[in-house]
Enzyme design. Sequence first.
Site, PDB file in Angstrom:
ATOM      1  N   HIS A  39       0.814  -1.207   0.000  1.00 18.54           N
ATOM      2  CA  HIS A  39       0.000   0.000   0.000  1.00 18.54           C
ATOM      3  C   HIS A  39       0.854   1.267   0.000  1.00 18.54           C
ATOM      4  O   HIS A  39       2.052   1.245   0.324  1.00 18.54           O
ATOM      5  CB  HIS A  39      -0.922   0.013   1.222  1.00 18.54           C
ATOM      6  CG  HIS A  39      -0.165  -0.013   2.530  1.00 18.54           C
ATOM      7  ND1 HIS A  39       0.388   1.112   3.101  1.00 18.54           N
ATOM      8  CD2 HIS A  39       0.126  -1.038   3.363  1.00 18.54           C
ATOM      9  CE1 HIS A  39       0.992   0.791   4.233  1.00 18.54           C
ATOM     10  NE2 HIS A  39       0.850  -0.527   4.416  1.00 18.54           N
ATOM     11  N   GLU A 130      -2.932  -7.213   6.869  1.00 20.57           N
ATOM     12  CA  GLU A 130      -1.702  -6.944   7.616  1.00 20.57           C
ATOM     13  C   GLU A 130      -1.541  -7.940   8.767  1.00 20.57           C
ATOM     14  O   GLU A 130      -2.527  -8.500   9.276  1.00 20.57           O
ATOM     15  CB  GLU A 130      -1.759  -5.510   8.171  1.00 20.57           C
ATOM     16  CG  GLU A 130      -0.609  -5.105   9.083  1.00 20.57           C
ATOM     17  CD  GLU A 130       0.712  -5.013   8.358  1.00 20.57           C
ATOM     18  OE1 GLU A 130       1.276  -6.093   8.049  1.00 20.57           O
ATOM     19  OE2 GLU A 130       1.201  -3.887   8.128  1.00 20.57           O
TER      20      GLU A 130
END
Length: 316
Positions: A39, A130
Site C-alpha cells: 500500500h 496486515e
Amino acid sequence: MHPIHRNGRPSSSSSSPSSSSSPSSSQPCLPKRIILMRHAESQGNLDTAAYTTTPDNKIPLTEQGLAQAELAGAQLRRVISADNDSNHPEWRVCFYVSPYERTRSTLSQIGRSFSRKRVIGVREECRIREQDFGNFQVQERMTAIKQTREKFGRFFYRFPEGESAADVYDRVSSFLESLWRDIDMNRLRHNPCHDLNLVIVSHGLTSRVFLMKWFKWSVEQFEHLNNFGNCEFRVMQLGAGGEYSLAVHHTEEELTEWGLSPEMIADQKWRARSGKGWTDRCPWYLDSFFDKLADSDDTDNDDVWHETNDKVQQSN
C-alpha cells in the site's frame, strides 16, 4: 499462456509464455504475471501515534500516499502493457486487495490508470491483510515489543494479542490454494487469448511471506529479506520454461537490494530461463538441512554406515 495442471504448474507440452491458446480451449491458463504491491504511505507510516487512537484496519492514506498510489497505477500499467504489440495487444488485469482502508484506497487510486475493458475482476481478500499487532497500540509498549522481536526473530515472534509471521504464513498458504482454484476453475472468466495479470495489493510482511511460501524459502532466508517500500511492487513473471521468477522483470541489483542471497538469485535466474528441477541441484536446498551428503553410493559410504550402525547397537 500456459495450460495449468491441478498442482498449479504448467504442462511440459505447453508453448512459450508469450503464446496464446485457442479461445475455445477448455484448459485454464496461467497468468503471465503475479504482481505484489504494498500500500501507499499511510498515516501510521508517517506517525505511529495514529495506532493509539485508530484501529489498524482503519488507518487512512496521507495526501502523499494518495499521489503515490496514482503514480504507481501508471507505472503498473506500463509494466503490464510494455511487451504487448500490435500482434498481441490484448491483456487483462484482476486485483486481489486486503480489506484495510489503506490498501483499498491504494487500489482506488491505481484504478485511475485502467479502463473497465482491462479490469476483469477485483476481490477483497481477508487472508492477505496486515499482520495483527493487537488492538490499539501504545507507543512505548510497542517500541519495547518490537525490540524483543528483533532478539527473538521476526518470523516466530508472536505479538501479544496479535500474530506472528508464521501465523500470517498459514493464512497466506490458504489464500494461495484458493488463488489456484480461481485459475484452475476459471472463476475469473478469463479469455485465454488475453494475457492475464494478477495484482495483489497488500502489506509489506504479508507480501514477503507470500514470496517465501511461493519460492519455498527457509525461515533463515526470510529473516534477511528487506521490506517493500510504499507502493513498491515485485513482479513474478513466467519464464521461458513455465516457472515464475522475479528475475524476468527485475535486475540482479534489485534482488540483492531486497535481501536475496546469491543462491536465491541464482535460483531466480534459473527459473527465468529453464524449467523444473532446479531444487534437485541447488546446493542451499540440501546443504542447509544436512551436515554432509555423500556424492555417490560407493564402498566407503557403506563402511561409514556399518560403523555408525555398530555404534548405535553398542549404545543400546
